[in-house]
Design an enzyme around this catalytic site. Structure first.
Site, mmCIF file in Angstrom:
data_model
loop_
_atom_site.group_PDB
_atom_site.id
_atom_site.type_symbol
_atom_site.label_atom_id
_atom_site.label_comp_id
_atom_site.label_asym_id
_atom_site.label_seq_id
_atom_site.Cartn_x
_atom_site.Cartn_y
_atom_site.Cartn_z
ATOM 1 N N LYS A 1 0.826 -1.209 0.000
ATOM 2 C CA LYS A 1 0.000 0.000 0.000
ATOM 3 C C LYS A 1 0.869 1.272 0.000
ATOM 4 O O LYS A 1 2.085 1.208 0.073
ATOM 5 C CB LYS A 1 -0.944 -0.026 1.199
HETATM 6 C C1 LIG Z 1 -9.732 -2.794 -1.715
HETATM 7 C C2 LIG Z 1 -9.151 -3.463 -0.511
HETATM 8 N N1 LIG Z 1 -9.909 -3.617 0.582
HETATM 9 C C3 LIG Z 1 -9.430 -4.180 1.701
HETATM 10 C C4 LIG Z 1 -8.137 -4.633 1.777
HETATM 11 C C5 LIG Z 1 -7.683 -5.297 3.024
HETATM 12 O O1 LIG Z 1 -6.607 -4.673 3.614
HETATM 13 P P1 LIG Z 1 -5.542 -5.545 4.474
HETATM 14 O O2 LIG Z 1 -4.745 -6.369 3.539
HETATM 15 O O3 LIG Z 1 -4.735 -4.507 5.185
HETATM 16 O O4 LIG Z 1 -6.330 -6.382 5.425
HETATM 17 C C6 LIG Z 1 -7.298 -4.476 0.663
HETATM 18 C C7 LIG Z 1 -5.869 -4.860 0.647
HETATM 19 O O5 LIG Z 1 -5.319 -5.803 0.856
HETATM 20 C C8 LIG Z 1 -7.822 -3.899 -0.510
HETATM 21 O O6 LIG Z 1 -7.050 -3.750 -1.598
#
Ligand SMILES: Cc1ncc(COP(=O)(O)O)c(C=O)c1O
Length: 386
Positions: free
Chosen positions: A184
């Site tokens: 990210k």
């Molecule tokens: C659009 C979207 N929503 C939610 C997430 C979830 O985030 P995390 O991986 O930090 O749990 C991600 C990324 O992985 C994502 O790209």
């Protein structure tokens, strides 16, 4: 050909965050503590908001937001057919039923007209995803939400820097949810943040994030002396650690310089691919700020002369890491079995999911790396080098 594999989404980690992590390790305080509190304050300042709660993933941020909305069986939550599975799973884990809408093929964001058509008497919330860092049409989405008295939980996993009509993504809805996963725009390894509208909601999220223990629970071993805690509801283990926040503090301090670097890479790719038989991402919409989280090409085999998956393999063979964001949600068997969803019912998301390729866009990329990406794409499509 490159000597080393260019890892897709590799973060830019500098000495400042390495030193801060080491300082955390040496201090003996690894868990939730002062660095997390500082990271929350700094993130709040960046967004211009008052209430932020750091958690251990974007998924946790989404799940806690859904739980805090008090969703239950029979409640419907509408989201996009083109997103990471975490968006949909968070709705399901909160006990509600996800309902999908197709995307606009240009913005790749949920189509407000489709959204309007899916609102039912059971709808409780909308989860817009600011895809690739491009803001959703928040005027339309908020007016639909207001009209039907729906909560809005913004999935800002791609959208830390995103703005819509002068306002930051994550500040429109009931909750804004951010991710600091390794690929990210701001990285803490794993990590996330909930932006809430009130002190009361933020405190509830904080309690839910740590087993439902009364909110100063993390302080119980500090120099203020042991404090008893009470479990006031059945929560989760979603708290962020200081060693994660140690990374985040310095990453966040560089958020805009890293954004500028990705903007430069984006422009470089756009120029280098202008003559190729593939579709480039749409330009940012007027009066918005795009977070430039993903640079995606659409590989339509009829135009490009190569299937998308063959394109992915050919890039990998040239030692360039690539990604797919995303196969549409209804392509996955779990959702097909459970909800009867069919990819063809969401034709834009389906087509995009089958044609899209994400190229490396990290601020870590050197100009030479970007040249390698360009050369590989042109080579795979049988075009001469620039
Ligand atoms: C659009 C979207 N929503 C939610 C997430 C979830 O985030 P995390 O991986 O930090 O749990 C991600 C990324 O992985 C994502 O790209």
């Amino acid at each position: 050909m490159r000597d080393t594999f260019l890892v897709f989404g590799a973060p830019l980690i500098e000495e400042t965050e390495i030193a801060e992590v080491v300082a955390s390790l040496r201090s003996g305080w690894l868990g939730t503590g002062p660095k997390v509190a500082q990271f929350e304050r700094n993130f709040a300042k960046y967004l211009g908001v008052d209430h932020t709660v750091a958690v251990n993933s974007g998924t946790a941020a989404l799940h806690l937001s859904m739980v805090a909305l008090g969703l239950g069986p029979g409640d419907e939550v509408i989201t996009t057919a083109l997103t990471f599975c975490a968006t949909v799973n968070a709705i399901i884990h909160a006990g509600a039923t996800p309902v999908l809408v197709d995307v606009d093929p240009v913005s790749l964001n949920m189509d407000p007209a489709e959204l309007r058509s899916k609102v039912s008497a059971r709808t409780r919330a909308i989860v817009p995803v600011h895809f690739a860092g491009r803001p959703c049409d928040m005027d339309d989405i908020m007016s639909i939400a207001d009209q039907h008295r729906l909560a809005v939980v913004e999935d800002c996993a791609h959208a830390i820097e995103t703005e819509y009509h002068g306002r930051k993504a994550g500040t429109f809805g009931t909750f804004g949810c951010f991710s600091f996963y390794v690929t990210k725009n701001v990285v803490t390894g794993e990590g996330g943040m909930v932006v809430a509208r009130s002190d009361e909601e933020a405190r509830r999220i904080k309690v839910l994030a740590l087993h439902g223990m009364s909110h100063d629970a993390w302080k119980r071993f500090s120099e203020e002396g042991f404090k008893h805690y009470q479990v006031v509801e059945c929560g989760f283990k979603y708290n962020m650690m200081d060693i994660q926040a140690a990374l985040g503090l310095h990453q966040l301090a560089r958020v805009d310089t890293q954004w500028l670097r990705r903007q430069t890479l984006w422009a470089r790719y756009n120029a280098a691919f202008a003559d190729l038989p593939v579709e480039r991402p749409a330009d940012p919409a007027p009066a918005t700020r795009h977070a430039y989280h993903l640079y995606t090409l659409r590989v339509d085999p009829n135009r490009a002369g190569i299937e998308r998956d063959a394109f992915l393999e050919a890039m990998t063979a040239r030692r360039i890491g690539v990604g797919v964001h995303y196969l549409s949600v209804p392509e996955h068997p779990y959702y097909q079995h459970t909800y009867g969803w069919k990819p063809t019912d969401y034709p834009h998301a389906m087509r995009i999911g089958r044609e899209t390729v994400s190229l490396p866009l990290s601020a870590k990329l050197t100009d030479a790396d970007a040249d390698d990406v360009v050369a590989a794409v042109r080579d795979v499509l049988g075009r001469p080098r620039l």
